[in-house]
Design an enzyme around this catalytic site. Sequence first.
Site, PDB file in Angstrom:
ATOM      1  N   ILE A   1       0.841  -1.201   0.000  1.00  5.47           N
ATOM      2  CA  ILE A   1       0.000   0.000   0.000  1.00  5.47           C
ATOM      3  C   ILE A   1       0.871   1.245   0.000  1.00  5.47           C
ATOM      4  O   ILE A   1       0.629   2.187  -0.753  1.00  5.47           O
ATOM      5  CB  ILE A   1      -0.938  -0.018   1.234  1.00  5.47           C
ATOM      6  CG1 ILE A   1      -1.978  -1.130   1.095  1.00  5.47           C
ATOM      7  CG2 ILE A   1      -1.630   1.339   1.416  1.00  5.47           C
ATOM      8  CD1 ILE A   1      -2.850  -1.054  -0.143  1.00  5.47           C
TER       9      ILE A   1
ATOM     10  N   ALA B   1      -5.070  11.205   9.357  1.00  4.38           N
ATOM     11  CA  ALA B   1      -4.072  11.669   8.373  1.00  4.38           C
ATOM     12  C   ALA B   1      -4.581  11.510   6.933  1.00  4.38           C
ATOM     13  O   ALA B   1      -4.484  12.445   6.129  1.00  4.38           O
ATOM     14  CB  ALA B   1      -2.780  10.893   8.560  1.00  4.38           C
TER      15      ALA B   1
ATOM     16  N   GLU C   1      -5.342  14.714   4.449  1.00 10.89           N
ATOM     17  CA  GLU C   1      -4.452  14.870   3.285  1.00 10.89           C
ATOM     18  C   GLU C   1      -5.285  14.987   1.998  1.00 10.89           C
ATOM     19  O   GLU C   1      -5.032  15.851   1.162  1.00 10.89           O
ATOM     20  CB  GLU C   1      -3.461  13.704   3.195  1.00 10.89           C
ATOM     21  CG  GLU C   1      -2.352  13.803   4.244  1.00 10.89           C
ATOM     22  CD  GLU C   1      -1.300  12.709   4.153  1.00 10.89           C
ATOM     23  OE1 GLU C   1      -1.301  11.949   3.168  1.00 10.89           O
ATOM     24  OE2 GLU C   1      -0.463  12.613   5.071  1.00 10.89           O
TER      25      GLU C   1
ATOM     26  N   HIS D   1      20.813  28.986  11.926  1.00  7.77           N
ATOM     27  CA  HIS D   1      19.935  30.134  11.666  1.00  7.77           C
ATOM     28  C   HIS D   1      20.108  30.574  10.214  1.00  7.77           C
ATOM     29  O   HIS D   1      21.229  30.631   9.732  1.00  7.77           O
ATOM     30  CB  HIS D   1      20.314  31.289  12.592  1.00  7.77           C
ATOM     31  CG  HIS D   1      19.520  32.535  12.310  1.00  7.77           C
ATOM     32  ND1 HIS D   1      18.191  32.657  12.671  1.00  7.77           N
ATOM     33  CD2 HIS D   1      19.860  33.700  11.686  1.00  7.77           C
ATOM     34  CE1 HIS D   1      17.750  33.846  12.301  1.00  7.77           C
ATOM     35  NE2 HIS D   1      18.736  34.491  11.691  1.00  7.77           N
TER      36      HIS D   1
HETATM   37  C1  LIG Z   1      -3.707   6.829   1.593  1.00  5.41           C
HETATM   38  C2  LIG Z   1      -2.679   6.351   2.560  1.00  5.41           C
HETATM   39  C3  LIG Z   1      -1.610   7.170   2.903  1.00  5.41           C
HETATM   40  C4  LIG Z   1      -0.657   6.733   3.808  1.00  5.41           C
HETATM   41  N1  LIG Z   1       0.380   7.558   4.115  1.00  5.41           N
HETATM   42  C5  LIG Z   1       1.311   7.146   4.997  1.00  5.41           C
HETATM   43  C6  LIG Z   1       2.419   7.971   5.317  1.00  5.41           C
HETATM   44  O1  LIG Z   1       2.551   9.081   4.809  1.00  5.41           O
HETATM   45  N2  LIG Z   1       3.325   7.499   6.200  1.00  5.41           N
HETATM   46  C7  LIG Z   1       3.194   6.278   6.805  1.00  5.41           C
HETATM   47  O2  LIG Z   1       4.051   5.899   7.612  1.00  5.41           O
HETATM   48  N3  LIG Z   1       2.175   5.462   6.513  1.00  5.41           N
HETATM   49  C8  LIG Z   1       1.226   5.877   5.626  1.00  5.41           C
HETATM   50  N4  LIG Z   1       0.194   5.043   5.313  1.00  5.41           N
HETATM   51  C9  LIG Z   1       0.122   3.728   5.976  1.00  5.41           C
HETATM   52  C10 LIG Z   1       1.069   2.738   5.302  1.00  5.41           C
HETATM   53  O3  LIG Z   1       0.796   2.691   3.920  1.00  5.41           O
HETATM   54  C11 LIG Z   1       0.915   1.375   5.930  1.00  5.41           C
HETATM   55  O4  LIG Z   1       1.084   1.478   7.329  1.00  5.41           O
HETATM   56  C12 LIG Z   1       1.937   0.407   5.379  1.00  5.41           C
HETATM   57  O5  LIG Z   1       1.813   0.264   3.984  1.00  5.41           O
HETATM   58  C13 LIG Z   1       1.802  -0.956   6.062  1.00  5.41           C
HETATM   59  O6  LIG Z   1       2.765  -1.799   5.545  1.00  5.41           O
HETATM   60  P1  LIG Z   1       2.578  -3.377   5.538  1.00  5.41           P
HETATM   61  O7  LIG Z   1       3.827  -3.920   4.936  1.00  5.41           O
HETATM   62  O8  LIG Z   1       2.174  -3.832   6.872  1.00  5.41           O
HETATM   63  O9  LIG Z   1       1.330  -3.655   4.600  1.00  5.41           O
HETATM   64  P2  LIG Z   1       0.934  -3.177   3.130  1.00  5.41           P
HETATM   65  O10 LIG Z   1       1.686  -2.003   2.687  1.00  5.41           O
HETATM   66  O11 LIG Z   1      -0.542  -3.109   3.156  1.00  5.41           O
HETATM   67  O12 LIG Z   1       1.414  -4.386   2.217  1.00  5.41           O
HETATM   68  C14 LIG Z   1       0.813  -5.638   2.285  1.00  5.41           C
HETATM   69  C15 LIG Z   1       1.079  -6.355   0.990  1.00  5.41           C
HETATM   70  O13 LIG Z   1       0.672  -7.693   1.127  1.00  5.41           O
HETATM   71  C16 LIG Z   1       0.027  -8.106  -0.060  1.00  5.41           C
HETATM   72  N5  LIG Z   1      -0.846  -9.233   0.306  1.00  5.41           N
HETATM   73  C17 LIG Z   1      -1.943  -9.196   1.092  1.00  5.41           C
HETATM   74  N6  LIG Z   1      -2.427 -10.433   1.247  1.00  5.41           N
HETATM   75  C18 LIG Z   1      -1.623 -11.256   0.551  1.00  5.41           C
HETATM   76  C19 LIG Z   1      -1.611 -12.648   0.343  1.00  5.41           C
HETATM   77  N7  LIG Z   1      -2.479 -13.462   0.939  1.00  5.41           N
HETATM   78  N8  LIG Z   1      -0.640 -13.145  -0.451  1.00  5.41           N
HETATM   79  C20 LIG Z   1       0.279 -12.357  -1.035  1.00  5.41           C
HETATM   80  N9  LIG Z   1       0.307 -11.028  -0.868  1.00  5.41           N
HETATM   81  C21 LIG Z   1      -0.620 -10.502  -0.070  1.00  5.41           C
HETATM   82  C22 LIG Z   1      -0.707  -6.883  -0.520  1.00  5.41           C
HETATM   83  O14 LIG Z   1      -0.995  -6.959  -1.907  1.00  5.41           O
HETATM   84  C23 LIG Z   1       0.306  -5.795  -0.190  1.00  5.41           C
HETATM   85  O15 LIG Z   1       1.177  -5.574  -1.266  1.00  5.41           O
HETATM   86  C24 LIG Z   1      -0.770   5.454   4.398  1.00  5.41           C
HETATM   87  C25 LIG Z   1      -1.822   4.610   4.049  1.00  5.41           C
HETATM   88  C26 LIG Z   1      -2.758   5.052   3.148  1.00  5.41           C
HETATM   89  C27 LIG Z   1      -3.880   4.138   2.792  1.00  5.41           C
END
Ligand SMILES: Cc1cc2nc3c(=O)[nH]c(=O)nc-3n(C[C@H](O)[C@H](O)[C@H](O)COP(=O)(O)OP(=O)(O)OC[C@H]3O[C@@H](n4cnc5c(N)ncnc54)[C@H](O)[C@@H]3O)c2cc1C
Length: 462
Positions: free
Chosen positions: A39, A181, A185, A441
């Site tokens: 994401i 957030a 945004e 500064h």
């Molecule tokens: C609009 C938006 C803006 C954001 N802005 C920020 C920011 O500015 N700063 C910040 O720190 N955080 C931000 N976030 C939050 C951040 O994106 C998430 O906290 C972060 O991506 C979480 O990482 P993750 O690796 O846990 O999961 P994810 O990034 O959700 O990745 C999970 C991955 O697993 C894959 N997946 C899921 N199930 C399966 C499966 N069964 N088999 C194979 N693949 C699978 C998915 O396709 C995905 O690619 C934002 C979120 C959103 C929605």
Amino acid sequence: MKYDVLVIGSGPGGYVTAIRASQLGFKTAVVEKENLGGICLNWGCIPTKALLKSAQVYDYLKHVDEYGLKAEAIDKDFEAVIKRSRGVAEGMSKGVQFLMKKNKIDIIDGFGKVKPGKKVDVTGTDGKVTEYSADHIIIATGARSRELPNLPQDGKKVIGYREAMSLPTQPKSMIVVGSGAIGVEFAHFYNSMGTEVTIVEFMPNIVPVEDKDVSKQMERSFKKAGIKVMTSSSVESVDTSGDGVKATVKTKKGEQILEADIVLSAVGIKTNIENIGLEDVGIITDRDKILVNDWYQTNIPGYYAIGDVTPGPALAHVASAEGITCVEKIAGVHTEVIDYGNIPGCTYATPEIASVGLTEEKAKEAGYELKVGKFPFSASGKAKAAGTPDGFVKVIFDAKYGEWLGCHMIGAGVTDMIAEAVVARKLETTGHEVLKAIHPHPTMSEAVMEAVADAYDEVIHL
Ligand SMILES: Cc1cc2nc3c(=O)[nH]c(=O)nc-3n(C[C@H](O)[C@H](O)[C@H](O)COP(=O)(O)OP(=O)(O)OC[C@H]3O[C@@H](n4cnc5c(N)ncnc54)[C@H](O)[C@@H]3O)c2cc1C
């Protein structure tokens, strides 16, 4: 088909975990059903920041006269703004592909499902199922937009964040439900682009997790920018049968009907924990999250979980840090338990918000006697020169021992300034040490030093 470490999901949790695992000498693979980078890179942190950059440039252009400049026929191309953001996301995802190759990590395309016996079934796009096994299986499947029962998303008139960053045409009006957030945004982005935006927030303040002073300043800035803000209000139902959307909003003063082209639901996230085999393996979940210990081990040996699927702040830097800690522990190298009290949170609207540690309210509730300091950017030479005098830095210290309990910033560029407070707090620095650390500064960062000075009654420029 046997790995030391197999990670399911390639977001900032999964891909960073895989790289660290590979650095530690593990034979590693990452399973991904969609795009590398999760994401954050594809639909979160990065594409939103690209959109917000376009909004910032456009806002500057609209106010060039304030800088003694002239520009004519200023306009925007919404489609091109979206295209740029998608291009940035695509480039970042390709970057992860490069990193996987560089670190000799196998990429397995498909949907991963854990099985007993430290095995994972991966269903490819062709429907073919392949079984893999690994000594350590790390679940990093992340989350998606949460749907409220009275606000079901149809992807057209009631949308989530994915649609909000890829709309084919710009809506004339938008109701943003939720002012965390993500909500603010998008509210800022669309307002800057010329969409009429109304925020509906259930809590008494927007950006409700922030210090109250920050929330109040954000509301003032948003109202000044033309965004309508409705707090202590909730969307009860939406009617999408007409041309646009009619939302019934419950407010303190009774019900109101709001009309708009589109509703953006930004009310949080729902974890991707369904159909991934947790029940078959016996992995315990609670309130939509996979339960883990300090080292991200689930209740079943050999299975771990990190990132948005686990309790704790749903942030990219948290997901990455959890993954690194998890594999370092597996490798037996020295590592530390994450201090969840020292995680910075940032919001990248205009003004930006950045904070770490306790709010004033929470610090009082915890029983501390406080020394609070505040320095407004209106008194900062750099902020004045830059034409960005809105906002402030607020610092909160424990009066007895000088511990830096919290730091709250709102203003231009503060998301790049909060790391100072994070490092200082990590090093258990007292206020006086920050005060004696000379800040350059003119910079916005001087406001941190001055806010600390204010807490110690030594402020110079107020
Ligand atoms: C609009 C938006 C803006 C954001 N802005 C920020 C920011 O500015 N700063 C910040 O720190 N955080 C931000 N976030 C939050 C951040 O994106 C998430 O906290 C972060 O991506 C979480 O990482 P993750 O690796 O846990 O999961 P994810 O990034 O959700 O990745 C999970 C991955 O697993 C894959 N997946 C899921 N199930 C399966 C499966 N069964 N088999 C194979 N693949 C699978 C998915 O396709 C995905 O690619 C934002 C979120 C959103 C929605």
